[in-house]
Design an enzyme around this catalytic site. Sequence first.
Site, mmCIF file in Angstrom:
data_model
loop_
_atom_site.group_PDB
_atom_site.id
_atom_site.type_symbol
_atom_site.label_atom_id
_atom_site.label_comp_id
_atom_site.label_asym_id
_atom_site.label_seq_id
_atom_site.Cartn_x
_atom_site.Cartn_y
_atom_site.Cartn_z
ATOM 1 N N ARG A 17 23.880 -2.507 2.907
ATOM 2 C CA ARG A 17 25.319 -3.190 1.925
ATOM 3 C C ARG A 17 25.322 -2.583 0.448
ATOM 4 N NH1 ARG A 17 23.969 -8.088 -0.464
ATOM 5 N NH2 ARG A 17 23.557 -8.529 1.422
ATOM 6 N N TYR A 76 52.272 -1.760 -2.321
ATOM 7 C CA TYR A 76 52.734 -1.869 -0.947
ATOM 8 C C TYR A 76 52.345 -3.005 -0.611
ATOM 9 C CZ TYR A 76 49.713 -1.199 3.567
ATOM 10 O OH TYR A 76 49.179 -0.989 4.465
ATOM 11 N N ASP A 91 46.794 2.902 -8.211
ATOM 12 C CA ASP A 91 46.751 3.168 -6.780
ATOM 13 C C ASP A 91 46.828 4.697 -6.579
ATOM 14 O OD1 ASP A 91 46.611 3.664 -3.625
ATOM 15 O OD2 ASP A 91 47.280 1.344 -3.616
ATOM 16 N N LYS A 128 44.735 6.477 4.433
ATOM 17 C CA LYS A 128 45.546 8.132 4.821
ATOM 18 C C LYS A 128 45.096 8.948 4.451
ATOM 19 C CE LYS A 128 47.602 3.938 4.901
ATOM 20 N NZ LYS A 128 47.414 3.052 3.806
HETATM 21 C C1 LIG Z 1 47.171 1.446 3.020
HETATM 22 C C2 LIG Z 1 48.189 1.333 2.017
HETATM 23 C C3 LIG Z 1 47.018 0.734 0.715
HETATM 24 C C4 LIG Z 1 46.012 -0.243 1.986
HETATM 25 O O1 LIG Z 1 44.829 0.550 2.805
HETATM 26 P P1 LIG Z 1 44.123 -0.399 4.134
HETATM 27 O O2 LIG Z 1 43.295 1.884 3.952
HETATM 28 O O3 LIG Z 1 45.312 -0.340 4.940
HETATM 29 O O4 LIG Z 1 43.405 -1.471 3.378
HETATM 30 C C5 LIG Z 1 46.974 0.065 -0.436
HETATM 31 N N1 LIG Z 1 47.993 1.336 -0.955
HETATM 32 C C6 LIG Z 1 49.021 2.302 -0.412
HETATM 33 C C7 LIG Z 1 49.356 3.155 -0.727
HETATM 34 C C8 LIG Z 1 48.537 2.446 0.741
HETATM 35 O O5 LIG Z 1 49.932 3.015 1.550
#
Ligand SMILES: *Cc1c(COP(=O)(O)O)cnc(C)c1O
Length: 382
Positions: free
Chosen positions: A47, A99, A171, A196
Amino acid sequence: MTNLKTKVIHGGIATDSTTGAVSVPIYQTSTYQQDALGQPKAYEYSRSGNPTRHALERLIADLEGGIQGFAFGSGLAGIHAVLSMFSAGDHIILADDVYGGTFRLMDKVMTKVGLTYDLIDLSDLEAFSNAFTPQTKAVYFETPSNPLLKILDIATISKIAKAHHALTLVDNTFATPYLQQPLLLGADVVLHSATKYLGGHSDVVAGLVTTHSQELAQQIGFLQNSIGAVLGPQDSWLVQRGIKTLALRMDAHSANAFKIASYLEENLAVAKVYYPGLDQHLGHAIAQKQMRDFGGMVSFELVNEAGVKRFVEKLKYFTLAESLGGVESLVEVPAIMTHASIPKEIRETIGIKDGLIRLSVGVEDIADLLEDLQQALEAVNA
Ligand SMILES: *Cc1c(COP(=O)(O)O)cnc(C)c1O
């Protein structure tokens, strides 16, 4: 090493120091033998640290210009750790089109521990400046945003935040460090859903965070270990493997998306196209300034809003699915799928209509993708 095309392959820790393995091995272990009492080796417990995860963490820091990286079990786990830096009474300025899961985390979870927030359209710099209170500790946003591909000026927003002694949290999921590096434009922390584009093959859920501030790195590292939502070694390996082709993939995604956006813009069955690479896009000039290319996401509205269901079900190569950023093309309807957790009134005010369609354009042959869109558009109008 400065070129990102080289860094995605050789950055961070790219080979195994103990065996010379060219691919960092999956260290599938929870704990590590200690040489003597009170003398642990480099790792003690997985961890707190794991060599496979560490290789990925070093890589994201390298790609974004950070000093340390942190890998989490999902994008939201990373966002949760970062937001956990703040305390009851602190105020966050949240972009009004983040998001859906980020909005839900803030609205339903972080408010329970006393954080407060305001949803602000950050392209309106006056509204942004007026949103600061003496308790404001950070501004949080995405650019390009989801699903309307709004572009925000990272350098300007960071500067205003800094003047108010607030942190800028970006983000960078949609752009990836290959197309845009927020830390180099003044942001303090960069976050990713590595699920992604970084993973890139729709086979792993993961989150990455990095910063160039020693103090913030210390706090985030403490929270990563204390909350414990770390990424496992197998998934860390998958994300590192994905990143090796990030540059190739993002070039291909961007080229295909530009052609699709241009095609849709010309099509009479399409009412509106959102793609930052188009001249008429509101944020085009800023995107040109802060991005290498415009990415693989395209959103649009049909003239015949009632045709949305038929359109998405008629597509052959665009799979109807949530998520984005994989090599395969996907299609989704935000109001019903990814953004259903945002109340309808808020969706309407920020422009996410029930008929909005979002494409994650993959790296298939462009002729096949265009043909697929064409036959689905024809079916709607038939
Ligand atoms: C998918 C997404 C998230 C969340 O990520 P997870 O891996 O699904 O927890 C946060 N920000 C953006 C822009 C996203 O597309």
